[in-house]
Design a protein around this motif. Structure first.
Motif, PDB file in Angstrom:
ATOM      1  N   ARG A 129       0.893  -1.068  -0.084  1.00  0.00           N
ATOM      2  CA  ARG A 129       0.123   0.016   0.057  1.00  0.00           C
ATOM      3  C   ARG A 129       0.874   1.117   0.043  1.00  0.00           C
ATOM      4  N   ASN A 130       2.256   1.297  -0.223  1.00  0.00           N
ATOM      5  CA  ASN A 130       3.241   2.106  -0.223  1.00  0.00           C
ATOM      6  C   ASN A 130       3.575   2.598   1.175  1.00  0.00           C
ATOM      7  N   THR A 131       4.270   3.748   1.368  1.00  0.00           N
ATOM      8  CA  THR A 131       4.916   3.997   2.524  1.00  0.00           C
ATOM      9  C   THR A 131       4.025   4.641   3.555  1.00  0.00           C
ATOM     10  N   ALA A 132       3.038   5.462   3.062  1.00  0.00           N
ATOM     11  CA  ALA A 132       2.335   6.446   4.195  1.00  0.00           C
ATOM     12  C   ALA A 132       1.522   5.462   4.880  1.00  0.00           C
ATOM     13  N   PRO A 133       0.719   4.476   4.403  1.00  0.00           N
ATOM     14  CA  PRO A 133       0.125   3.380   5.279  1.00  0.00           C
ATOM     15  C   PRO A 133       1.039   2.632   6.373  1.00  0.00           C
ATOM     16  N   LEU A 163       3.925   3.445   7.313  1.00  0.00           N
ATOM     17  CA  LEU A 163       4.450   4.358   8.508  1.00  0.00           C
ATOM     18  C   LEU A 163       3.319   4.969   9.595  1.00  0.00           C
ATOM     19  N   SER A 164       2.144   4.917   8.746  1.00  0.00           N
ATOM     20  CA  SER A 164       1.090   5.281   9.933  1.00  0.00           C
ATOM     21  C   SER A 164       0.568   4.027  10.817  1.00  0.00           C
ATOM     22  N   VAL A 165       0.912   2.926  10.366  1.00  0.00           N
ATOM     23  CA  VAL A 165       0.812   1.765  11.302  1.00  0.00           C
ATOM     24  C   VAL A 165       1.990   1.951  12.257  1.00  0.00           C
ATOM     25  N   THR A 166       3.159   2.006  11.930  1.00  0.00           N
ATOM     26  CA  THR A 166       4.225   2.112  12.613  1.00  0.00           C
ATOM     27  C   THR A 166       4.303   3.103  13.779  1.00  0.00           C
ATOM     28  N   ALA A 167       4.078   4.321  13.290  1.00  0.00           N
ATOM     29  CA  ALA A 167       3.801   5.408  14.491  1.00  0.00           C
ATOM     30  C   ALA A 167       2.851   5.417  15.131  1.00  0.00           C
ATOM     31  N   LEU A 168       1.665   4.601  14.959  1.00  0.00           N
ATOM     32  CA  LEU A 168       0.491   4.440  15.752  1.00  0.00           C
ATOM     33  C   LEU A 168       0.960   3.402  16.920  1.00  0.00           C
ATOM     34  N   ILE A 169       1.691   2.406  16.401  1.00  0.00           N
ATOM     35  CA  ILE A 169       2.174   1.368  17.491  1.00  0.00           C
ATOM     36  C   ILE A 169       3.331   2.029  18.161  1.00  0.00           C
ATOM     37  N   GLU A 175      -7.870  10.235   5.983  1.00  0.00           N
ATOM     38  CA  GLU A 175      -8.421   9.115   5.659  1.00  0.00           C
ATOM     39  C   GLU A 175      -7.510   7.729   5.833  1.00  0.00           C
ATOM     40  N   ILE A 176      -6.208   7.927   5.507  1.00  0.00           N
ATOM     41  CA  ILE A 176      -5.267   7.127   5.821  1.00  0.00           C
ATOM     42  C   ILE A 176      -4.876   6.604   7.301  1.00  0.00           C
ATOM     43  N   LEU A 177      -4.786   7.418   7.719  1.00  0.00           N
ATOM     44  CA  LEU A 177      -4.519   7.252   9.404  1.00  0.00           C
ATOM     45  C   LEU A 177      -5.867   6.508  10.072  1.00  0.00           C
ATOM     46  N   ASP A 178      -6.958   6.985   9.446  1.00  0.00           N
ATOM     47  CA  ASP A 178      -8.203   6.119  10.116  1.00  0.00           C
ATOM     48  C   ASP A 178      -8.186   4.806   9.933  1.00  0.00           C
ATOM     49  N   ALA A 179      -8.044   4.518   8.428  1.00  0.00           N
ATOM     50  CA  ALA A 179      -7.760   3.224   7.897  1.00  0.00           C
ATOM     51  C   ALA A 179      -6.794   2.458   8.379  1.00  0.00           C
ATOM     52  N   ALA A 180      -5.594   3.023   8.980  1.00  0.00           N
ATOM     53  CA  ALA A 180      -4.520   2.392   9.471  1.00  0.00           C
ATOM     54  C   ALA A 180      -4.749   1.828  11.068  1.00  0.00           C
ATOM     55  N   ARG A 181      -5.462   2.843  11.576  1.00  0.00           N
ATOM     56  CA  ARG A 181      -6.017   2.662  13.120  1.00  0.00           C
ATOM     57  C   ARG A 181      -6.962   1.291  12.898  1.00  0.00           C
ATOM     58  N   GLN A 188      -8.003  -1.797   2.320  1.00  0.00           N
ATOM     59  CA  GLN A 188      -9.049  -0.915   2.001  1.00  0.00           C
ATOM     60  C   GLN A 188      -8.055   0.549   2.684  1.00  0.00           C
ATOM     61  N   VAL A 189      -6.883   0.653   3.113  1.00  0.00           N
ATOM     62  CA  VAL A 189      -6.250   1.768   3.506  1.00  0.00           C
ATOM     63  C   VAL A 189      -5.560   2.362   2.006  1.00  0.00           C
ATOM     64  N   PRO A 190      -6.077   3.705   1.698  1.00  0.00           N
ATOM     65  CA  PRO A 190      -5.610   4.269   0.389  1.00  0.00           C
ATOM     66  C   PRO A 190      -4.140   4.272   0.081  1.00  0.00           C
ATOM     67  N   ALA A 191      -3.632   3.768  -0.913  1.00  0.00           N
ATOM     68  CA  ALA A 191      -2.204   3.610  -1.144  1.00  0.00           C
ATOM     69  C   ALA A 191      -1.741   5.055  -1.396  1.00  0.00           C
ATOM     70  N   SER A 192      -0.531   5.419  -0.685  1.00  0.00           N
ATOM     71  CA  SER A 192       0.130   6.757  -1.038  1.00  0.00           C
ATOM     72  C   SER A 192       1.480   6.637  -0.343  1.00  0.00           C
ATOM     73  N   SER A 193       2.146   7.561  -1.060  1.00  0.00           N
ATOM     74  CA  SER A 193       3.582   7.730  -0.572  1.00  0.00           C
ATOM     75  C   SER A 193       3.624   8.531   0.661  1.00  0.00           C
ATOM     76  N   VAL A 194       4.752   8.819   1.581  1.00  0.00           N
ATOM     77  CA  VAL A 194       4.857   9.646   2.651  1.00  0.00           C
ATOM     78  C   VAL A 194       5.065  11.074   1.958  1.00  0.00           C
ATOM     79  N   ASP A 195       5.922  11.005   0.922  1.00  0.00           N
ATOM     80  CA  ASP A 195       5.984  12.433   0.249  1.00  0.00           C
ATOM     81  C   ASP A 195       4.771  13.095  -0.103  1.00  0.00           C
ATOM     82  N   TYR A 196       4.037  12.331  -0.780  1.00  0.00           N
ATOM     83  CA  TYR A 196       2.580  13.076  -1.285  1.00  0.00           C
ATOM     84  C   TYR A 196       1.563  12.948  -0.042  1.00  0.00           C
ATOM     85  N   ALA A 197       1.487  12.090   0.711  1.00  0.00           N
ATOM     86  CA  ALA A 197       0.619  12.323   1.885  1.00  0.00           C
ATOM     87  C   ALA A 197       0.991  13.242   2.880  1.00  0.00           C
ATOM     88  N   VAL A 198       2.255  13.473   3.172  1.00  0.00           N
ATOM     89  CA  VAL A 198       2.605  14.388   4.504  1.00  0.00           C
ATOM     90  C   VAL A 198       3.366  15.447   3.842  1.00  0.00           C
TER      91      VAL A 198
END
Length: 363
Positions: free
Chosen positions: A96-100, A102-108, A224-230, A252-262
């Motif tokens: 799902r690319n890097t944004a999802p 790293l969202s999972v990782t940061a939440l953990i 939307e990425i963060l909520d789906a990761a959670r 179902q997590v939207p695929a996106s790179s960290v560069d584009y998403a954040v």
């Protein structure tokens, strides 16, 4: 005498995704390039683990590895070889690319310690001067602790068209700059302009940030990425240090790179330029350029015999290979296939990888 302050603890996050299709047939979906010893005796994954092992210069904690579920055995093998017993492995059931990821990782990590710093780096990079990376991390720590999402930029040495660029802005602290703009991979003329300007660095895809800061910026710019990761995490299972992400939710997590998403949207982006001998081994041409050569400019590995041939890269795992009277060729022979191409076409090797990609049962 005032005691010297201890450096803050940094948790390495190792991104081990992608198939390295421009290095086919050496790199495949089942065993991508980071699990191969392309330069030196250790694999690139192993070199990454060594880089963020116990160091005097900087305090690294137990790593977090993000990888495909299909690569769990390979990752465990690397961790065992490098004597890393306490890593956390986050297993993606689909890319799902890097944004999802790293969202999972940061939440953990935010649950463990919201103020902990995370150093994110791909598993397939070569860094010749890790001491310079450590110093860059120390330079970036204060900015990261203050809420910045810090990335590391490589001073360009050529008008490279295969990398993204970052334009540096105002200096925030010593050797730490605001990000003025992110630029996509340019054409040759644009890249020459970036090189002449002097304010641009290559985007290495390496980040340092506080777990809670990344979660906050995702909530602002890609909720939307963060909520789906959670939601994925709430339905996932953890066993023996492995986080098995729920396949249905993660898909179902939207695929996106960290560069584009954040990074392209946040006002907290910062960059530390660092000349650390960084190499993204993305093609056989890069591999040939970096490797030690014989008197004729050839790079060989395995049972190889060359006659009147120069500036070739020849790598074979078992079958004998001989080249006679040719120049500037790449010849790779593995159990997965045989590749023969001119070095000038190294970027097109992905065509071969796509041609022999396993077909979906529903195709």
């Amino acid at each position: 005498m005032v005691p010297k302050a201890s450096p803050p603890l940094i948790t390495p996050v190792i991104l081990s995704g992608g198939a390295g299709s421009r290095l086919w047939p050496l790199s495949t979906e089942t065993r991508p390039k980071q699990f191969h010893a392309l330069l030196g005796k250790s694999t690139m994954f192993g070199q990454t683990l060594q880089r963020v092992g116990r160091q005097e210069a900087i305090a690294f904690g137990d790593p977090i590895v993000i990888c495909s579920l299909n690569h769990l055995a390979s990752v465990r093998e690397e961790l065992q070889r490098e004597h890393v017993p306490d890593a956390t492995i986050i297993l993606e059931p689909c890319p799902r690319n890097t944004a999802p990821a790293l969202s999972v990782t940061a939440l953990i990590q935010a649950e463990r310690d919201p103020d902990s710093l995370l150093l994110v780096m791909p598993a397939d990079h070569i860094i010749d001067y890790p001491d310079r990376l450590y110093q860059a991390c120390l330079d970036a720590c204060q900015a990261a602790e203050a809420g910045h999402i810090v990335t590391f930029g490589i001073p360009p040495t050529a008008p490279e068209t295969g990398f993204g660029y970052i334009k540096t802005g105002d200096e925030l602290a010593q050797r730490v700059f605001a990000v003025d703009a992110f630029k996509e991979k340019p054409d040759k003329q644009t890249a020459e302009g970036y090189l002449a300007d002097g304010a641009y660095v290559w985007n290495a895809g390496i980040f340092l940030f506080k777990a809670s800061s990344f979660v906050a910026e995702m909530a602002k710019h890609a909720p939307e990425i963060l909520d789906a990761a959670r939601a994925t995490l709430s339905a996932s299972q953890t066993e023996a240090g492995c986080v098995f992400l729920n396949e249905t939710r993660f898909a179902q997590v939207p695929a996106s790179s960290v560069d584009y998403a954040v990074m392209e949207r946040t006002h907290q982006a910062a960059v530390v330029p660092v000349d650390m001998g960084w190499h993204d081994v993305g093609s056989f041409l890069t591999l040939w350029e970096m490797a030690e050569k014989d008197g004729e400019g050839n790079v060989v590995q395995g049972p190889v015999a060359l006659f009147d041939s120069a500036n070739c890269l020849v790598r074979t795992e078992a079958v004998a290979v001989s080249l006679i009277g040719v120049n500037d060729l790449v010849v790779i022979a593995t159990e997965q296939g045989i590749l023969v191409t001119h070095k000038d076409r190294a970027q097109d090797v992905r065509l071969a990888a796509d041609a022999f990609k396993p077909k979906s049962p529903n195709a």
